[in-house]
Design a protein around this motif. Structure first.
Motif, PDB file in Angstrom:
ATOM      1  N   GLN A  14       0.848  -1.187   0.000  1.00  0.00           N
ATOM      2  CA  GLN A  14       0.000   0.000   0.000  1.00  0.00           C
ATOM      3  C   GLN A  14       0.890   1.247   0.000  1.00  0.00           C
ATOM      4  OE1 GLN A  14      -3.133   0.003   2.944  1.00  0.00           O
ATOM      5  NE2 GLN A  14      -3.193  -2.233   2.934  1.00  0.00           N
ATOM      6  N   GLN A  15       0.468   2.242  -0.717  1.00  0.00           N
ATOM      7  CA  GLN A  15       1.259   3.470  -0.871  1.00  0.00           C
ATOM      8  C   GLN A  15       1.616   4.084   0.480  1.00  0.00           C
ATOM      9  OE1 GLN A  15       2.524   4.699  -3.724  1.00  0.00           O
ATOM     10  NE2 GLN A  15       3.519   6.343  -2.634  1.00  0.00           N
ATOM     11  N   CYS A  16       0.686   4.088   1.424  1.00  0.00           N
ATOM     12  CA  CYS A  16       0.968   4.691   2.734  1.00  0.00           C
ATOM     13  C   CYS A  16       2.063   3.916   3.479  1.00  0.00           C
ATOM     14  CB  CYS A  16      -0.299   4.802   3.580  1.00  0.00           C
ATOM     15  SG  CYS A  16      -1.121   3.225   3.914  1.00  0.00           S
ATOM     16  N   ASP A  17       2.085   2.608   3.326  1.00  0.00           N
ATOM     17  CA  ASP A  17       3.122   1.795   3.973  1.00  0.00           C
ATOM     18  C   ASP A  17       4.481   2.028   3.327  1.00  0.00           C
ATOM     19  OD1 ASP A  17       1.057   0.763   5.511  1.00  0.00           O
ATOM     20  OD2 ASP A  17       0.888  -1.085   4.336  1.00  0.00           O
ATOM     21  N   PHE A  22       9.889   4.499   3.297  1.00  0.00           N
ATOM     22  CA  PHE A  22      10.763   5.405   2.559  1.00  0.00           C
ATOM     23  C   PHE A  22      11.158   6.614   3.413  1.00  0.00           C
ATOM     24  CE2 PHE A  22      11.118   9.243  -0.098  1.00  0.00           C
ATOM     25  CZ  PHE A  22      12.234   8.907  -0.856  1.00  0.00           C
ATOM     26  N   ASN A  23      10.160   7.227   4.049  1.00  0.00           N
ATOM     27  CA  ASN A  23      10.444   8.410   4.871  1.00  0.00           C
ATOM     28  C   ASN A  23      11.375   8.080   6.037  1.00  0.00           C
ATOM     29  OD1 ASN A  23       8.941  10.122   3.248  1.00  0.00           O
ATOM     30  ND2 ASN A  23       7.081   9.915   4.475  1.00  0.00           N
ATOM     31  N   LEU A  24      11.167   6.943   6.664  1.00  0.00           N
ATOM     32  CA  LEU A  24      12.056   6.546   7.759  1.00  0.00           C
ATOM     33  C   LEU A  24      13.478   6.337   7.247  1.00  0.00           C
ATOM     34  CD1 LEU A  24       9.780   4.090   9.761  1.00  0.00           C
ATOM     35  CD2 LEU A  24      10.687   6.285  10.564  1.00  0.00           C
ATOM     36  N   CYS A  25      13.612   5.610   6.140  1.00  0.00           N
ATOM     37  CA  CYS A  25      14.953   5.390   5.563  1.00  0.00           C
ATOM     38  C   CYS A  25      15.638   6.715   5.266  1.00  0.00           C
ATOM     39  CB  CYS A  25      14.858   4.573   4.271  1.00  0.00           C
ATOM     40  SG  CYS A  25      14.390   2.847   4.477  1.00  0.00           S
ATOM     41  N   LYS A  26      14.932   7.597   4.590  1.00  0.00           N
ATOM     42  CA  LYS A  26      15.518   8.893   4.211  1.00  0.00           C
ATOM     43  C   LYS A  26      15.855   9.732   5.437  1.00  0.00           C
ATOM     44  CE  LYS A  26      16.142  10.347   0.605  1.00  0.00           C
ATOM     45  NZ  LYS A  26      17.423  10.318  -0.114  1.00  0.00           N
ATOM     46  N   ASP A  27      14.964   9.765   6.410  1.00  0.00           N
ATOM     47  CA  ASP A  27      15.221  10.578   7.604  1.00  0.00           C
ATOM     48  C   ASP A  27      16.458  10.098   8.357  1.00  0.00           C
ATOM     49  OD1 ASP A  27      13.068  12.179   7.020  1.00  0.00           O
ATOM     50  OD2 ASP A  27      11.770  11.381   8.597  1.00  0.00           O
ATOM     51  N   PHE A  28      16.626   8.796   8.468  1.00  0.00           N
ATOM     52  CA  PHE A  28      17.837   8.282   9.128  1.00  0.00           C
ATOM     53  C   PHE A  28      19.070   8.555   8.272  1.00  0.00           C
ATOM     54  CE2 PHE A  28      14.857   5.543  11.593  1.00  0.00           C
ATOM     55  CZ  PHE A  28      15.244   5.954  12.851  1.00  0.00           C
ATOM     56  N   MET A  29      18.984   8.278   6.993  1.00  0.00           N
ATOM     57  CA  MET A  29      20.138   8.462   6.113  1.00  0.00           C
ATOM     58  C   MET A  29      20.559   9.926   6.012  1.00  0.00           C
ATOM     59  SD  MET A  29      19.218   5.754   3.102  1.00  0.00           S
ATOM     60  CE  MET A  29      20.618   6.202   2.105  1.00  0.00           C
ATOM     61  N   ASP A  30      19.580  10.827   6.047  1.00  0.00           N
ATOM     62  CA  ASP A  30      19.867  12.267   5.960  1.00  0.00           C
ATOM     63  C   ASP A  30      20.125  12.902   7.323  1.00  0.00           C
ATOM     64  OD1 ASP A  30      19.485  12.013   3.235  1.00  0.00           O
ATOM     65  OD2 ASP A  30      17.432  12.812   3.263  1.00  0.00           O
ATOM     66  N   ILE A  49      13.303  -0.618  11.669  1.00  0.00           N
ATOM     67  CA  ILE A  49      12.491  -1.616  12.362  1.00  0.00           C
ATOM     68  C   ILE A  49      12.107  -1.119  13.756  1.00  0.00           C
ATOM     69  CG2 ILE A  49      12.449  -4.002  13.203  1.00  0.00           C
ATOM     70  CD1 ILE A  49      12.412  -3.510  10.035  1.00  0.00           C
ATOM     71  N   MET A  50      13.049  -0.533  14.474  1.00  0.00           N
ATOM     72  CA  MET A  50      12.753   0.003  15.812  1.00  0.00           C
ATOM     73  C   MET A  50      11.787   1.182  15.737  1.00  0.00           C
ATOM     74  SD  MET A  50      16.403  -0.247  17.795  1.00  0.00           S
ATOM     75  CE  MET A  50      15.733   0.213  19.412  1.00  0.00           C
ATOM     76  N   ALA A  51      11.954   2.041  14.742  1.00  0.00           N
ATOM     77  CA  ALA A  51      11.066   3.203  14.590  1.00  0.00           C
ATOM     78  C   ALA A  51       9.630   2.765  14.301  1.00  0.00           C
ATOM     79  CB  ALA A  51      11.576   4.124  13.488  1.00  0.00           C
ATOM     80  N   LEU A  52       9.485   1.577  13.742  1.00  0.00           N
ATOM     81  CA  LEU A  52       8.148   1.021  13.498  1.00  0.00           C
ATOM     82  C   LEU A  52       7.574   0.355  14.746  1.00  0.00           C
ATOM     83  CD1 LEU A  52       8.724  -0.534   9.954  1.00  0.00           C
ATOM     84  CD2 LEU A  52       7.363   1.510  10.516  1.00  0.00           C
ATOM     85  N   GLY A  53       8.337   0.376  15.849  1.00  0.00           N
ATOM     86  CA  GLY A  53       7.860  -0.165  17.117  1.00  0.00           C
ATOM     87  C   GLY A  53       8.101  -1.653  17.278  1.00  0.00           C
ATOM     88  N   GLU A  69      14.608   4.555  -2.968  1.00  0.00           N
ATOM     89  CA  GLU A  69      13.888   5.347  -3.963  1.00  0.00           C
ATOM     90  C   GLU A  69      12.457   4.848  -4.045  1.00  0.00           C
ATOM     91  OE1 GLU A  69      13.932   5.892  -8.807  1.00  0.00           O
ATOM     92  OE2 GLU A  69      15.747   5.227  -7.806  1.00  0.00           O
ATOM     93  N   LEU A  70      11.520   5.767  -3.959  1.00  0.00           N
ATOM     94  CA  LEU A  70      10.105   5.434  -4.098  1.00  0.00           C
ATOM     95  C   LEU A  70       9.666   5.874  -5.485  1.00  0.00           C
ATOM     96  CD1 LEU A  70       7.530   4.343  -2.815  1.00  0.00           C
ATOM     97  CD2 LEU A  70       7.109   6.608  -1.874  1.00  0.00           C
TER      98      LEU A  70
END
Length: 190
Positions: A14-17, A22-30, A49-53, A69-70
């Protein structure tokens, strides 16, 4: 020290998932988010994985996200993982309903070449030729064994070549440190 496997993931869901991952990956990488563990790198898969609880202790997560990349309804993540595939795929699939993670992993030192993309949706390559002949290095991916063998024949200046001939060639050239011919086949796994 680990041998690092290059892993590429294509993730459908699903697009929201996909956007959340993607946002978590980018936020950590950036470096917009701090690593979830004090001693962790920003690229560590466990951060997501931890950020997802989720409990990272349930998974083998010894890998680092290199790029993501999304593109529409598909998320691509490239990672370097210790020895082979980690549990990053399993963790994501267990967290999201309907998420499908395809992967392609290769680690030549341990001869790990595998994909779960049996249909070839994202990864059509099934063979990798890696060779050095007369000091010249060659590396190419192929969909079929026939294509891979034709490539080796061309590198050797022959019309055709068999597996036995490649084995004999390697035996004859083992005194030359840089000369070798390897035709690696990717295993199709679940």
């Amino acid at each position: 020290m680990a041998n690092w496997a290059s892993t590429c993931y294509y993730i459908e869901g699903q697009q929201c998932d996909l956007r959340e991952i993607f946002n978590l990956c980018k936020d950590f990488m950036d470096c917009k988010r701090q690593p979830m563990k004090e001693t962790a790198d920003n690229e560590w898969e466990g951060n997501v994985i931890m950020a997802l609880g989720m409990d990272v202790e349930k998974y083998y997560l010894r890998g680092f996200i290199q790029a993501c990349e999304l593109d529409g309804d598909v998320l691509r993540i490239d990672a370097e993982e210790a020895w082979s595939l980690t549990d990053f795929k399993n963790a994501l699939e267990s967290h999201y309903d309907g998420l499908k993670v395809y992967f392609f992993v290769e680690e030549p030192g341990m001869e790990v070449f595998a994909t779960n993309d049996a249909e070839g949706c994202y990864f059509t390559e099934r063979y990798w030729v890696d060779c050095c002949v007369g000091g010249e290095f060659y590396s190419e991916y192929f969909t079929t064994k026939k294509q891979a063998m034709a490539y080796v024949a061309k590198v050797l200046g022959k019309e055709t070549v068999t597996e036995k001939e490649i084995e004999q060639w390697n035996d004859e050239h083992e005194i030359y440190a840089d000369d070798y011919i390897y035709v690696h086949e990717f295993d199709i796994v679940d």
